[in-house]
Design an enzyme around this catalytic site. Sequence first.
Site, PDB file in Angstrom:
ATOM      1  N   ASP A 119      23.449 101.875 154.821  1.00  0.00           N
ATOM      2  CA  ASP A 119      22.156 102.253 154.276  1.00  0.00           C
ATOM      3  C   ASP A 119      21.569 101.042 153.563  1.00  0.00           C
ATOM      4  O   ASP A 119      22.223 100.421 152.728  1.00  0.00           O
ATOM      5  CB  ASP A 119      22.331 103.422 153.288  1.00  0.00           C
ATOM      6  CG  ASP A 119      21.028 103.793 152.616  1.00  0.00           C
ATOM      7  OD1 ASP A 119      19.977 103.664 153.267  1.00  0.00           O
ATOM      8  OD2 ASP A 119      21.059 104.204 151.445  1.00  0.00           O
ATOM      9  N   LYS A 120      20.333 100.689 153.879  1.00  0.00           N
ATOM     10  CA  LYS A 120      19.750  99.454 153.374  1.00  0.00           C
ATOM     11  C   LYS A 120      19.320  99.573 151.915  1.00  0.00           C
ATOM     12  O   LYS A 120      19.682  98.757 151.076  1.00  0.00           O
ATOM     13  CB  LYS A 120      18.533  99.076 154.228  1.00  0.00           C
ATOM     14  CG  LYS A 120      17.735  97.883 153.702  1.00  0.00           C
ATOM     15  CD  LYS A 120      16.638  97.501 154.664  1.00  0.00           C
ATOM     16  CE  LYS A 120      15.575  98.572 154.738  1.00  0.00           C
ATOM     17  NZ  LYS A 120      14.797  98.693 153.489  1.00  0.00           N
TER      18      LYS A 120
END
Length: 472
Positions: A327-328
């Site tokens: 997840d960025k």
Amino acid sequence: MTFGTAQVAATPVDEVLGWLDSSVVGLSGAEASARLARYGPNAVRTHRVNALAVLGRQLRSAVLILLAGTAVVSYFLGDSMQAVIIGVILAASIGLGFVNEYRAERAAAQLHAGMQHTAVARRDGEFVSLRVTELVPGDVIRLSLGEAVPADIRLIEVSGLECNESILTGESTGSEKSPQPVPAGTDLADSTDLAFMGTIVSAGEGTGVVFATGRQAEFGRIAAGLDERPPETGFQVGLRRFSYLLLRVAIALMVIILISNLLLRKPIIDSVLFSLAIAVGITPQLLPAVVSTSLATGSRQLAKVKVLVKRLVCIEDLGDIDILITDKTGTLTEGRIRLVDTIDPSGEHSESVRRLGLLATDVDPEAGGVSANPLDAALWEASQPLLGGAVHRVAILPFDHVRRAVSVLVDDGGERMLVVKGAPEQVLSQCQTTARVAQDTLADLFNAGRRVVAVAAKPAAGLTTITPLRRA
């Protein structure tokens, strides 16, 4: 009485206070001390370094066990020098791994000890500052902008309260909060009357009552699940299988050599000793030392780029990664939006576009200030000196999710104009004329992964109000 998070979210706050045997004025000091003894500190786990646990991890190695057995056999075969050499190698390998991991554990513990979190709770009718670990169910606490929520909270009063819950939901935008209970069956991520441990107050303020602490909180349950004994890494599995292979080969050779010598009518004792010597000879005594030295070197290289490795065996798996999916927001990034550039339809840098964007924010250009909107806040942070002269806002049509744009009517140095800012597709569709190259520029920005906001303006002499139908 026991109750779950979803049950608390669907219940009026007065009833929740009754369940907790508390009130809006909080707890007394004596009652809080009694509850602290009953429920324990508000902490998921203690960050203490256990040298024996670190040493135990070094000893749980199939290769080391195999070599230890080899040393014992060598000693009984009369080759004490071989046994001593293997023992020194084992000690060096175990010591090297222990020292590196123990230092990493100590560093992590010191980092944690250096962070002292406090919360403002109402005790004996007054708000006082307490260590987060001293909070108990039933405490009434105050939440302010920028604070981390110290426990799971049922909100009592809010004033524009928003919480950044990306640590739980992955959403980078703040979640608006309200003290009104949500309908039964609502997902926890949509429970707007709750503030969860570990989330950040991104706007406003509020008060609430603590209903879950430590491992009973939602974040605590996740962290507790990660506190279990970690599974074997691929590298450990490979070493274990290699050790078993060596053991099987050694046993097979011992049996074959022993049977062959017996068929040749050799003395039994000599046959056994010879077969054991062969088994010892095929064992790679230096393997543990080579492995520990290589991993320790990797940990030092990572330390130079400020990466702390707590378990050396993880380095090999890290190096074997071909594709990393994560997840960025808030993980690989800071979870903050920053302005990269302002450009015209042809893709060239333009300060006038930036100035128009500032005029169409939720901050009055005459007063300035900090915006609650992350996009507008990033624009103000990078561009405050650009607004000068007599700028007066006449009217504003706020952003909504149907128009996907905000419209403002401003007097800028005696010239009245209408400025629209919002989603590029929405803004471009409302423009009477658009440069043909604008679509290509927009496509290039999207392909580069940019988050794009478009702005358009036109003269509006004599206009005093704004409606959604007006075109820029």
